[in-house]
Design an enzyme around this catalytic site. Structure first.
Site, PDB file in Angstrom:
ATOM      1  N   ASP A  68       0.465  -1.668   0.741  1.00 31.90           N
ATOM      2  CA  ASP A  68      -0.112  -1.484  -0.591  1.00 31.90           C
ATOM      3  C   ASP A  68       0.875  -1.799  -1.709  1.00 31.90           C
ATOM      4  OD1 ASP A  68       1.192   0.863   0.393  1.00 31.90           O
ATOM      5  OD2 ASP A  68       0.341   2.058  -1.218  1.00 31.90           O
ATOM      6  N   ASP A 215       7.012   5.351  -4.030  1.00 29.58           N
ATOM      7  CA  ASP A 215       6.688   6.389  -3.047  1.00 29.58           C
ATOM      8  C   ASP A 215       7.927   7.203  -2.669  1.00 29.58           C
ATOM      9  OD1 ASP A 215       4.575   4.654  -3.231  1.00 29.58           O
ATOM     10  OD2 ASP A 215       4.057   4.765  -1.108  1.00 29.58           O
TER      11      ASP A 215
END
Length: 306
Positions: A68, A215
């Site tokens: 992603d 992240d």
């Protein structure tokens, strides 16, 4: 006049595209030079929607190798090759595994490009300068995810002082001395008299900075790495009621993102990387504001001027 320092948000969702969000992608527009940070699916469509010039893209900074955050890159490079971007180079900043993967993919799908594709290997150990000009420095720093992951800091260097034209003329300062005076030098007249810089200039325009924290689970070391940065983008995949899930998947909650911004002494926090389990991010915003008031939500199409 071109933009000075602008952040364009192309994708602010996590994991997969949804009806509300696209995967991670941002473009930093610095004086009309476009730097893309992560490149999830849909990135090139968002570039067109936001009317950003493909030809201005020069550097791609990948935070990690989850799909992603990088699966939009091969298609975008292919489009660049077809769209008339000629000459020069584009640089892809990634880890050793990324070098091997993307060299193979691009070697198959983009055998011939009218520009050079160069790879720059990014280390996950410590803070490292990965790109630098006379005006801007881009550094990587470690994040704490399930795979090797880094964030990026975009920092303007100290700007020149502002010349006071009347004083320059009054003291008959030669043109050849102006550069040094802008950078803090005093002026010495032919007679040997020292004119202090403070009488010839005013303070420079403040330098701005932006940190991209992709992240990562909550870790105080992130706050230390981005200490003093003006605007921080930090993932907030979940809110506190899903804290256990966040920790299992090495992500952060909105509250934890706010703690990072607070402890780093930031001026502004931008939340992003939202899980598709939410139909609204107002809960994220409310949660973060209890810890760090100057928080905003990212969204596709948001343009933020620093």
């Amino acid at each position: 006049m071109g933009q000075q320092f602008q952040i364009n948000y192309l994708g602010v969702g996590s994991a997969t595209p949804s009806l509300r969000h696209l995967p991670s992608c941002q473009v930093i527009n610095y004086h009309d030079n476009l730097f893309m940070v992560d490149c999830g699916e849909g990135a090139q469509h968002s570039l067109r929607v936001q009317r950003l010039k493909f030809s201005r893209l020069t550097h791609f900074f990948l935070s990690h190798l989850h799909g992603d955050h990088c699966l939009g890159l091969p298609g975008l490079i292919s489009t660049l090759a077809l769209s008339g971007k000629e000459g020069g180079e584009i640089v892809i900043h990634t880890f050793p595994d990324g070098l091997a993967i993307f060299k193979e993919i691009l070697g198959f799908f983009c055998r011939s490009t009218p520009f050079e594709i160069r790879f720059n290997e990014v280390s996950v150990d410590g803070e490292n300068v990965v790109f630098e000009t006379d005006a801007l420095k881009v550094s990587s720093f470690p994040l704490f995810h399930r795979v090797p992951c880094v964030g990026y800091k975009f920092e303007e260097k100290e700007k020149p002082r502002h010349i006071i034209g009347d004083m320059i003329r009054f003291h008959q300062v030669p043109v050849k001395e102006i550069h040094a005076i802008k950078h803090g030098a005093d002026f010495v007249t032919p007679e040997g008299k020292v004119i202090p810089n403070s009488r010839l200039t005013t303070d420079p325009t403040p330098s701005m900075s932006y940190a991209y924290c992709s992240d990562t689970q909550y870790d105080p070391r992130v706050a230390k790495a981005v200490e003093g940065v003006h605007t921080i983008y930090h993932e907030a995949t979940y809110t506190e009621e899903s804290r256990d899930k966040a920790h299992q998947r090495a992500h952060s909650t909105a509250r934890e993102a706010a703690m990072i911004a607070r402890d780093a002494g930031a001026s502004r926090l931008v939340l992003g990387h939202f899980s598709k389990q939410y139909t609204s991010e107002e809960g994220h915003l409310e949660e973060a504001k209890k810890v760090f008031e100057n928080t905003i939500l990212s969204k596709e199409g948001l343009v933020l001027d620093l």
